[in-house]
Design a protein around this motif. Sequence first.
Motif, short mmCIF file in Angstrom:
data_model
loop_
_atom_site.label_atom_id
_atom_site.label_comp_id
_atom_site.label_asym_id
_atom_site.label_seq_id
_atom_site.Cartn_x
_atom_site.Cartn_y
_atom_site.Cartn_z
N PRO A 173 -18.88 3.16 -8.79
CA PRO A 173 -19.97 2.60 -9.58
C PRO A 173 -19.64 1.15 -9.95
N ALA A 220 -27.81 -5.77 -10.98
CA ALA A 220 -26.99 -4.68 -11.52
C ALA A 220 -27.92 -3.58 -12.01
N THR A 221 -27.99 -2.48 -11.24
CA THR A 221 -28.84 -1.35 -11.60
C THR A 221 -28.02 -0.06 -11.49
N MET A 222 -28.65 1.06 -11.75
CA MET A 222 -27.98 2.36 -11.63
C MET A 222 -27.61 2.65 -10.17
N ARG A 223 -28.25 1.97 -9.21
CA ARG A 223 -27.98 2.21 -7.79
C ARG A 223 -27.00 1.20 -7.19
N THR A 224 -26.49 0.28 -8.00
CA THR A 224 -25.55 -0.73 -7.51
C THR A 224 -24.16 -0.11 -7.43
N ARG A 225 -23.49 -0.33 -6.31
CA ARG A 225 -22.17 0.23 -6.10
C ARG A 225 -21.21 -0.83 -5.58
N GLN A 278 -26.45 -2.57 -2.94
CA GLN A 278 -27.57 -1.96 -3.64
C GLN A 278 -28.08 -0.77 -2.85
N GLY A 297 -26.67 5.39 -2.00
CA GLY A 297 -26.49 6.76 -2.42
C GLY A 297 -26.69 7.76 -1.30
#
Length: 113
Positions: free
Chosen positions: A31, A72-77, A99, A102
């Motif tokens: 993450p 920067a989001t919840m899906r950014t790795r 980005q 998942g």
Amino acid sequence: MKAVRQPQGLVLTLQSQRHVMALRHVERLLPLAALTALPMAPPALLGLLDLHGRPVPVLDLQVLLGGVPTPATMRTRIAVLAAACSAAADCPALALVLQGTGQVTRWPADAGG
């Protein structure tokens, strides 16, 4: 007849387009984490990731390709790339901010990758 293994890939988004990165190139997927900023670093170098005491430079692939910074989001790795040399301890590590990473997909073995 021996079954042919289909390569697996990580689905990601670059500049609003979906792409696939072969999983064999990814050592680990993390993450988004706090990075240590580097003074006077180019815009694509976001900072250093502390990976179990090993400093790993983190690059924004979208910026490297001339685009806008990855949001920067919840899906950014953070994808730590697999070392391409024989002695991993001596290999410099590198990571990319990506980005939409998942989903894993497969493609035919004869399609490349």
